[in-house]
Scaffold this motif. Structure first.
Motif, PDB file in Angstrom:
ATOM      1  N   ILE A   1       0.843  -1.196   0.000  1.00 45.82           N
ATOM      2  CA  ILE A   1       0.000   0.000   0.000  1.00 45.82           C
ATOM      3  C   ILE A   1       0.878   1.245   0.000  1.00 45.82           C
ATOM      4  O   ILE A   1       2.074   1.175   0.328  1.00 45.82           O
ATOM      5  CB  ILE A   1      -0.947   0.043   1.230  1.00 45.82           C
ATOM      6  CG1 ILE A   1      -0.139   0.123   2.522  1.00 45.82           C
ATOM      7  CG2 ILE A   1      -1.901  -1.125   1.231  1.00 45.82           C
ATOM      8  CD1 ILE A   1      -0.985   0.402   3.754  1.00 45.82           C
ATOM      9  N   GLY A   2       0.283   2.325  -0.387  1.00 43.63           N
ATOM     10  CA  GLY A   2       0.979   3.606  -0.386  1.00 43.63           C
ATOM     11  C   GLY A   2      -0.035   4.738  -0.282  1.00 43.63           C
ATOM     12  O   GLY A   2      -1.226   4.502  -0.081  1.00 43.63           O
ATOM     13  N   PHE A   3       0.449   5.949  -0.431  1.00 46.21           N
ATOM     14  CA  PHE A   3      -0.413   7.114  -0.308  1.00 46.21           C
ATOM     15  C   PHE A   3      -0.202   8.025  -1.515  1.00 46.21           C
ATOM     16  O   PHE A   3       0.937   8.316  -1.885  1.00 46.21           O
ATOM     17  CB  PHE A   3      -0.098   7.895   0.969  1.00 46.21           C
ATOM     18  CG  PHE A   3      -0.363   7.122   2.227  1.00 46.21           C
ATOM     19  CD1 PHE A   3      -1.590   7.210   2.869  1.00 46.21           C
ATOM     20  CD2 PHE A   3       0.609   6.295   2.784  1.00 46.21           C
ATOM     21  CE1 PHE A   3      -1.851   6.510   4.029  1.00 46.21           C
ATOM     22  CE2 PHE A   3       0.369   5.590   3.946  1.00 46.21           C
ATOM     23  CZ  PHE A   3      -0.867   5.692   4.571  1.00 46.21           C
ATOM     24  N   SER A   4      -1.288   8.454  -2.119  1.00 51.08           N
ATOM     25  CA  SER A   4      -1.201   9.472  -3.165  1.00 51.08           C
ATOM     26  C   SER A   4      -1.429  10.838  -2.520  1.00 51.08           C
ATOM     27  O   SER A   4      -2.366  11.012  -1.740  1.00 51.08           O
ATOM     28  CB  SER A   4      -2.249   9.216  -4.254  1.00 51.08           C
ATOM     29  OG  SER A   4      -3.553   9.176  -3.698  1.00 51.08           O
ATOM     30  N   PHE A   5      -0.556  11.781  -2.822  1.00 50.44           N
ATOM     31  CA  PHE A   5      -0.623  13.121  -2.221  1.00 50.44           C
ATOM     32  C   PHE A   5      -1.351  14.056  -3.179  1.00 50.44           C
ATOM     33  O   PHE A   5      -0.955  14.200  -4.342  1.00 50.44           O
ATOM     34  CB  PHE A   5       0.784  13.639  -1.925  1.00 50.44           C
ATOM     35  CG  PHE A   5       1.437  12.956  -0.767  1.00 50.44           C
ATOM     36  CD1 PHE A   5       1.517  13.577   0.472  1.00 50.44           C
ATOM     37  CD2 PHE A   5       1.968  11.672  -0.892  1.00 50.44           C
ATOM     38  CE1 PHE A   5       2.116  12.952   1.555  1.00 50.44           C
ATOM     39  CE2 PHE A   5       2.565  11.036   0.179  1.00 50.44           C
ATOM     40  CZ  PHE A   5       2.642  11.670   1.401  1.00 50.44           C
ATOM     41  N   ILE A   6      -2.402  14.681  -2.683  1.00 50.75           N
ATOM     42  CA  ILE A   6      -3.230  15.565  -3.502  1.00 50.75           C
ATOM     43  C   ILE A   6      -3.243  16.954  -2.866  1.00 50.75           C
ATOM     44  O   ILE A   6      -3.727  17.129  -1.748  1.00 50.75           O
ATOM     45  CB  ILE A   6      -4.669  15.026  -3.623  1.00 50.75           C
ATOM     46  CG1 ILE A   6      -4.649  13.641  -4.300  1.00 50.75           C
ATOM     47  CG2 ILE A   6      -5.549  15.994  -4.406  1.00 50.75           C
ATOM     48  CD1 ILE A   6      -5.996  12.968  -4.336  1.00 50.75           C
ATOM     49  N   ASP A   7      -2.691  17.893  -3.604  1.00 53.03           N
ATOM     50  CA  ASP A   7      -2.646  19.293  -3.151  1.00 53.03           C
ATOM     51  C   ASP A   7      -3.815  20.027  -3.805  1.00 53.03           C
ATOM     52  O   ASP A   7      -3.827  20.232  -5.026  1.00 53.03           O
ATOM     53  CB  ASP A   7      -1.311  19.917  -3.553  1.00 53.03           C
ATOM     54  CG  ASP A   7      -1.087  21.285  -2.912  1.00 53.03           C
ATOM     55  OD1 ASP A   7      -2.038  21.805  -2.295  1.00 53.03           O
ATOM     56  OD2 ASP A   7       0.036  21.808  -3.027  1.00 53.03           O
ATOM     57  N   LEU A   8      -4.789  20.423  -3.001  1.00 54.60           N
ATOM     58  CA  LEU A   8      -5.970  21.080  -3.560  1.00 54.60           C
ATOM     59  C   LEU A   8      -5.629  22.416  -4.213  1.00 54.60           C
ATOM     60  O   LEU A   8      -6.205  22.771  -5.246  1.00 54.60           O
ATOM     61  CB  LEU A   8      -7.017  21.289  -2.455  1.00 54.60           C
ATOM     62  CG  LEU A   8      -7.612  20.026  -1.843  1.00 54.60           C
ATOM     63  CD1 LEU A   8      -8.592  20.388  -0.731  1.00 54.60           C
ATOM     64  CD2 LEU A   8      -8.317  19.181  -2.904  1.00 54.60           C
TER      65      LEU A   8
END
Length: 482
Positions: free
Chosen positions: A252-259
């Motif tokens: 698993i991992g994390f996707s980083f989303i900058d609004l």
């Protein structure tokens, strides 16, 4: 002719002799016994000459009092700036980060026993972060957001949280399918999302939030990898894992989303250091306009101007000066290609350089700087009249520091003492500029309202400040005559 010239010369010499002060016996007639400077032809004396003894003592005393007063002022005022960051680590829990588990909460994934979501929430519930990572980690139930991850994104956009970690509803389903069916296209970062908003406060995000997120998330991934490998080892039906190694490690991992990314870099002066010059310009414009006001104040070649007409002229001329100076200040941002014509973006979608007011954003930005200059400059005019020189310079230092300390750093990390800063002009200019330039959560009505309030109060105080200035100057003239 010669007789006339000789007579005039003798008269001038006699007049010159009469002008020379008589010296007491034993004194040099060319020197002033009080000041030691004498006439134009007097001989200069040493700084340590006996006649300067009283002057030196008075100078030493005034120097000591002046330096002591400045030292106390420096300690008191600069402490406001240093103090805003003094309790940062104690107040890091005010930086709220939501952890929301949607794993297997909605159809068609609600028939699967979740693994990823419960594991991550358990890790956060048992978290014992280091001092620098001690953010306000808060586990939120999915039903609080109607099982909709987009509602979480909106919460971050509207600044109810500084960041959020979302475990996707299909996280476990996709991972199990990858190891059971050998899905080679499986992407570990599809398991969870990290939502944040750089444009809200780029300094706080890069200095405190992102480092703490990385320090916390990487150990969680490592712990999950070890547990997941143990589960796979006990399950003989997962032979397809060799076709999808990424489903084993990292799994698993994390996707980083900058609004709202903070971009371009030239936007930095518009919401930070550049605004200091807005204060300085507002302050010194008064000095440049004062000689113009003097044309009406001093009745030379014309009758005296009515007091209220003069007040109206001075206020109106200052405000119109701010109007054009704010345009010049705003044009700098436009000239260096900061976007001002992009359309606004949805609150739950990441977007690069959206502007809150579309093609009208520059005009709103100009008006914000215009009203902001009035809110910053008119108090300076009042204080300059009330205090005079050199004390008005101390006011400028105080004004700059109190505005900067409460505007360039998030007050969430400052002690409660600094909450007054939310009503300071520069704080509202920074907030409004972020909204215009990056389409962040809008409080533009409050921003303009606070700035207009400063302008209105300054105009009300203006006649009293003018009266104090005239009283102070007349008192000084009387003292000089004595």
């Amino acid at each position: 002719m010669e007789s006339s010239a000789s007579s005039a010369c003798q008269t001038d010499q006699a007049s010159a002799v009469d002008d020379i002060p008589l010296a007491a016996p034993g004194q040099n007639p060319e020197k002033d016994p009080e000041n030691g400077d004498g006439s134009k032809n007097a001989k200069a004396i040493s700084f340590f000459h006996p006649t300067l003894k009283d002057t030196r003592i008075r100078a030493y005393r005034l120097w000591a009092v002046t330096v002591l007063a400045l030292g106390v002022f420096i300690i008191a005022v600069l402490s406001l700036y240093w103090g805003v960051l003094y309790a940062v680590y104690d107040r890091l829990p005010n930086i709220t980060v939501w952890i929301v588990d949607f794993d297997a909460k909605t159809a068609p994934y609600d028939t699967i026993t979740p693994i990823i979501g419960p594991f991550i929430t358990k890790e956060f519930s048992q978290l014992k972060p280091a001092l620098v990572d001690n953010l306000g980690w808060t586990i939120k139930p999915a039903n609080e957001f109607d099982n909709d991850p987009m509602r979480v994104r909106q919460g971050v956009y509207y600044e109810k949280a500084h960041a959020a970690i979302i475990i996707n509803s299909n996280a476990t389903a996709l991972l199990k399918a990858a190891v059971n069916q050998g899905n080679s296209s499986y992407d570990p970062t599809g398991a969870a999302q990290v939502i944040y908003n750089t444009a809200r406060d780029q300094t706080t995000l890069t200095t405190y939030i992102l480092p703490a997120l990385l320090d916390t998330l990487f150990p969680i991934l490592s712990h999950f990898g070890a547990q997941w490998a143990s589960m796979l080892d006990r399950n003989s039906s997962t032979q397809n894992v060799f076709r999808t190694p990424q489903a084993v490690n990292p799994a698993i991992g994390f996707s980083f989303i900058d609004l709202r990314p903070f971009n371009p870099p030239t936007a930095t002066p518009s919401i930070s250091i550049g605004l200091i010059y807005l204060i300085i310009i507002s302050f010194f414009s008064f000095s440049f306009l004062m000689p113009i006001h003097g044309l009406f104040i001093q009745p030379r070649g014309h009758p005296p101007v009515r007091t209220w007409h003069l007040f109206t002229w001075r206020i109106f001329s200052s405000i119109m000066a701010y109007f054009f100076l704010a345009l010049c200040y705003s044009l700098i941002s436009l000239a260096f290609q900061i976007p001002f014509s992009n359309n606004p973006a949805p609150t739950n979608v990441g977007a690069m350089n959206p502007n809150a007011y579309g093609k009208g954003s520059f005009v709103v930005y100009w008006m914000l700087n215009f009203v902001g200059m009035g809110a910053l400059g008119l108090p300076c005019e009042n204080m300059a009249m009330i205090l005079g020189q050199p004390y008005s310079s101390l006011w400028l230092i105080l004004w700059v520091i109190t505005n900067v300390a409460t505007s360039f750093y998030t007050l969430d990390l400052a002690s409660d003492f600094y909450h007054w800063g939310r009503a300071w002009p520069l704080n509202r200019i920074v907030n409004g500029s972020r909204t215009i330039l990056f389409d962040t959560r809008s409080t533009i009505g409050i921003d303009f309202g606070v700035l207009f309030a400063w302008v209105a109060v300054s105009i009300i105080i203006f006649p009293f400040a003018d009266y104090i200035m005239k009283w102070r100057l007349s008192r000084q003239v009387k003292q000089d005559k004595k």
